[in-house]
Write a protein that holds these residues in place. Structure first.
Motif, PDB file in Angstrom:
ATOM      1  N   MET A 388       0.820  -1.217   0.000  1.00 25.73           N
ATOM      2  CA  MET A 388       0.000   0.000   0.000  1.00 25.73           C
ATOM      3  C   MET A 388       0.849   1.260   0.000  1.00 25.73           C
ATOM      4  SD  MET A 388      -3.096  -1.082   2.593  1.00 25.73           S
ATOM      5  CE  MET A 388      -3.779   0.573   2.682  1.00 25.73           C
ATOM      6  N   GLU A 389       2.094   1.147   0.454  1.00 26.57           N
ATOM      7  CA  GLU A 389       2.990   2.297   0.507  1.00 26.57           C
ATOM      8  C   GLU A 389       3.804   2.449  -0.779  1.00 26.57           C
ATOM      9  OE1 GLU A 389       2.749   4.371   3.047  1.00 26.57           O
ATOM     10  OE2 GLU A 389       1.170   2.997   3.759  1.00 26.57           O
ATOM     11  N   ALA A 394      -0.570   2.566  -6.206  1.00 24.03           N
ATOM     12  CA  ALA A 394      -1.438   3.649  -5.725  1.00 24.03           C
ATOM     13  C   ALA A 394      -2.896   3.409  -6.112  1.00 24.03           C
ATOM     14  CB  ALA A 394      -0.954   4.995  -6.277  1.00 24.03           C
ATOM     15  N   ARG A 397      -4.828   0.755  -3.703  1.00 27.77           N
ATOM     16  CA  ARG A 397      -4.871   0.908  -2.246  1.00 27.77           C
ATOM     17  C   ARG A 397      -6.258   0.630  -1.679  1.00 27.77           C
ATOM     18  NH1 ARG A 397      -1.041   6.313  -1.951  1.00 27.77           N
ATOM     19  NH2 ARG A 397       0.942   5.204  -2.314  1.00 27.77           N
ATOM     20  N   GLU A 401      -7.141  -2.284   0.996  1.00 28.35           N
ATOM     21  CA  GLU A 401      -7.849  -2.005   2.251  1.00 28.35           C
ATOM     22  C   GLU A 401      -9.039  -2.945   2.394  1.00 28.35           C
ATOM     23  OE1 GLU A 401      -8.931   2.076   2.075  1.00 28.35           O
ATOM     24  OE2 GLU A 401      -6.898   2.824   2.486  1.00 28.35           O
TER      25      GLU A 401
END
Length: 420
Positions: A388-389, A394, A397, A401
């Protein structure tokens, strides 16, 4: 005659070399001892053997030389031995008496080999630097180096270089015979070398690959590598000469993929001769991770390519040729809805330079099929949080989640959207 004195002294020196006492880092008084018990000297306790007195005689001679100090049970000298203590101040004499090289001498041999092979390839340099640093810090390198046989280290470095520098396709057995004069026994050594390459290759680009997949990256194949394609597209095979002195020229072979319901498999030995007919339109090209999904795939105007998990160099070259032929095509990738599937997609984009878009690897598809999924492991959760980082993910994400919230991962075979 069995040499119990040599056995005990070698064991004591092994312990000494692995102790802080040897490196001078010990903060407290330390003794190096050999306990005399059934697990260390079983013959000493065997009443049917004649070794009891021989052990006493040999070790008493070592004590007389000042190499060890004997500790007797209940303090009764000459009765039953409890342990032998190394006289560390006499270590150099003991090495000489045993005709044994010191740990420092062995380390110097290995460091010399490291320096001899330095500068040949970045991956090998990283491995050699690791070995040298571990030795310099007094740490073990037993995972990769047999300190008693430094020549094996040189042979391993040579093997790693042969793999890294291989440019032509070769089968594993042929490679084994050519470089190690053995077609089977050498496979373990080759796998070990491949493991080192995977760990130390620049930018960690090979860390997720098996030994077999690493070797494929350098054109070494256990079996012929195949690229499977189906759907839209027309290609020809360039002229090939066949036969010996009476060689004949084969005419071009024109293949219409649409006419082959199950597609066609192309050997890595032939894919360099594939020429795509750019006048026959292809709307999109999709790479598919798993075989079952490839066989089930039916989509008009699409050329589907089976990857088989992680792609190798041959498959990437095939995809690059497709991209050169059809630069304006839409490129997509369909894989598992899990950490591995997304990592394969990322790796594919980065190593081919082709802007693959994920197909059926979105939040809506996930929510539709997550009921058939498997539970996320703790490792999966950590990987998703890490991914996710990453800037590359991007756009995923929100999906990541949701996956963390639902707690499931979905294999590609469980997704049937757009597949008939």
């Amino acid at each position: 005659m069995k040499r119990y004195d040599e056995k005990v002294l070698n064991s004591l020196l092994d312990k000494y070399e692995n102790s802080l006492l040897y490196t001078g880092q010990n903060q407290r008084k330390q003794s190096i001892e050999f306990p005399v018990k059934k697990s260390t000297l079983p013959e000493y306790f065997d009443e049917t053997s004649m070794q009891f007195e021989l052990v006493h005689a040999q070790l008493a001679d070592m004590e007389e030389k000042g190499f060890v100090r004997l500790i007797w049970r209940k303090g009764k000298e000459g009765h039953i031995l409890e342990k032998c203590l190394l006289q560390t101040e006499r270590a150099e004499e003991i090495y000489a008496w045993l005709q044994r090289r010191t740990r420092k001498q062995k380390e110097e041999d290995v460091i010399h080999i490291c320096r001899e092979y330095r500068g040949r390839h970045p991956a090998l340099d990283a491995f050699l630097q690791y070995v040298e640093q571990r030795i310099g810090q007094g740490q073990s390198v037993a995972q990769y180096v047999d300190m008693d046989h430094p020549q094996a280290m040189a042979e391993r470095c040579g093997l790693i270089l042969h793999i890294l520098e291989n440019r032509t396709e070769i089968f594993l057995r042929e490679f084994s015979v050519r470089f190690l004069n053995d077609s089977k026994a050498a496979e373990k050594e080759i796998a070990g070398a491949a493991g080192i390459i995977a760990r130390f290759f620049p930018e960690n680009t090979l860390t997720e690959l098996t030994a077999e997949q690493v070797l494929e990256e350098f054109n070494i194949f256990k079996n012929p590598s195949w690229v499977m394609v189906k759907g839209s597209g027309v290609f020809t095979l360039s002229h090939k000469e066949v036969g010996g002195q009476d060689a004949k020229v084969m005419p071009d072979s024109r293949i219409y993929l649409a006419a082959l319901q199950g597609g066609i498999g192309l050997s890595s030995q032939d894919i360099g001769d594939v020429c795509w007919d750019v006048s026959c339109p292809v709307r999109q090209i999709v790479t598919i991770e798993n075989l079952t999904s490839f066989h089930r795939w039916r989509e008009e105007g699409t050329l589907a390519v089976y990857l088989g998990g992680y792609h190798n160099r041959a498959k990437r070259q095939f995809l690059k040729e497709l991209y050169r032929a059809f630069p304006d095509c839409v490129y997509g990738h369909f894989g598992d809805l899990d950490c591995g599937g997304f990592q394969i997609w990322k790796d594919l984009c980065e190593k081919t330079g082709i802007p693959f878009l994920p197909r059926y690897m979105d939040r809506e598809t996930y929510l539709q099929f997550c009921g058939t999924g498997k539970d996320l492991t703790e490792h999966d959760r950590r990987e998703l949080l890490r991914m996710m980082e990453e800037p590359f993910f991007a756009g995923q994400r929100k999906l990541f989640e949701t996956m963390l919230e639902v707690g499931k991962k979905v294999e590609q075979e469980g997704v049937s959207v757009g597949i008939f």
